[in-house]
Write a protein that holds these residues in place. Structure first.
Motif, PDB file in Angstrom:
ATOM      1  N   MET A   1       0.726  -0.956   0.096  1.00 10.41           N
ATOM      2  CA  MET A   1      -0.019  -0.004   0.077  1.00 10.41           C
ATOM      3  C   MET A   1       0.833   1.126  -0.020  1.00 10.41           C
ATOM      4  N   ASP A   2       0.595   2.175  -0.867  1.00  6.05           N
ATOM      5  CA  ASP A   2       1.266   3.519  -0.996  1.00  6.05           C
ATOM      6  C   ASP A   2       0.396   4.357  -0.526  1.00  6.05           C
ATOM      7  N   THR A  22      -2.792   4.053  -2.966  1.00  2.00           N
ATOM      8  CA  THR A  22      -2.570   3.195  -4.053  1.00  2.00           C
ATOM      9  C   THR A  22      -2.160   1.912  -3.771  1.00  2.00           C
ATOM     10  N   PRO A  23      -3.072   0.761  -3.975  1.00  2.56           N
ATOM     11  CA  PRO A  23      -2.560  -0.680  -3.726  1.00  2.56           C
ATOM     12  C   PRO A  23      -1.757  -1.020  -4.949  1.00  2.56           C
ATOM     13  N   GLU A  24      -0.409  -1.727  -4.371  1.00  2.00           N
ATOM     14  CA  GLU A  24       0.617  -2.313  -5.308  1.00  2.00           C
ATOM     15  C   GLU A  24       0.378  -3.903  -5.488  1.00  2.00           C
ATOM     16  N   VAL A  25       0.469  -4.349  -6.426  1.00  2.00           N
ATOM     17  CA  VAL A  25       0.305  -5.703  -6.712  1.00  2.00           C
ATOM     18  C   VAL A  25       1.555  -6.040  -7.426  1.00  2.00           C
ATOM     19  N   VAL A  26       2.496  -6.650  -6.596  1.00  2.00           N
ATOM     20  CA  VAL A  26       3.953  -6.901  -7.002  1.00  2.00           C
ATOM     21  C   VAL A  26       4.056  -8.355  -7.633  1.00  2.00           C
ATOM     22  N   ALA A  30      -1.789  -7.678 -14.196  1.00  2.00           N
ATOM     23  CA  ALA A  30      -2.652  -6.376 -13.734  1.00  2.00           C
ATOM     24  C   ALA A  30      -4.079  -6.760 -14.108  1.00  2.00           C
ATOM     25  N   GLY A  60      -6.631   3.876 -10.524  1.00  2.00           N
ATOM     26  CA  GLY A  60      -6.003   3.171  -9.608  1.00  2.00           C
ATOM     27  C   GLY A  60      -5.500   3.682  -8.215  1.00  2.00           C
ATOM     28  N   MET A  61      -5.470   5.133  -8.351  1.00  2.00           N
ATOM     29  CA  MET A  61      -5.054   5.789  -7.032  1.00  2.00           C
ATOM     30  C   MET A  61      -6.359   6.201  -6.369  1.00  2.00           C
ATOM     31  N   GLN A  83      -8.326  -8.286  -4.018  1.00  2.00           N
ATOM     32  CA  GLN A  83      -7.754  -8.517  -5.658  1.00  2.00           C
ATOM     33  C   GLN A  83      -9.127  -9.489  -6.025  1.00  2.00           C
TER      34      GLN A  83
END
Length: 100
Positions: A1-2, A22-26, A30, A60-61, A83
């Motif tokens: 999470m950002d 902003t959730p980040e999926v590493v 996508a 996405g933000m 997700q």
């Protein structure tokens, strides 16, 4: 999470300001692993009580408007995201940033 709160050099945000998560999926595909829904709660008393924030999706933000009480010295945040493939995250940061 950002998280983004428009902090000054001392790590403080305006009491009435925009806030984003902003959730980040590493390492993910996508489209298959898209994140939705996203949730955000804010506490101004070290997590004793929480207020849900109304979020607006901006590509996405996810954005919210922070309106902290006059007596509050700092803000804590709790972000959640899910997700499509079933994964999820819940993250709590007590005293995430100060308030001015």
């Amino acid at each position: 999470m950002d998280y983004e709160a428009g902090l000054d050099p001392a790590g403080r945000a305006e009491r009435a300001s925009d806030f984003s998560i902003t959730p980040e999926v590493v390492g993910a595909d996508a489209r298959r692993d898209a994140v939705s829904p996203v949730g955000l709660e804010v506490s101004c008393n070290d997590g004793v009580s929480w207020r849900w924030q109304s979020l607006r999706d901006k590509q996405g933000m996810w954005k919210a408007s922070l309106n902290a009480p006059r007596a509050a010295r700092d803000a804590s945040v709790r972000g959640t995201a899910k997700q499509r493939d079933g994964g999820s995250i819940a993250q709590t940061v007590i005293r995430a940033f100060g308030l001015r």
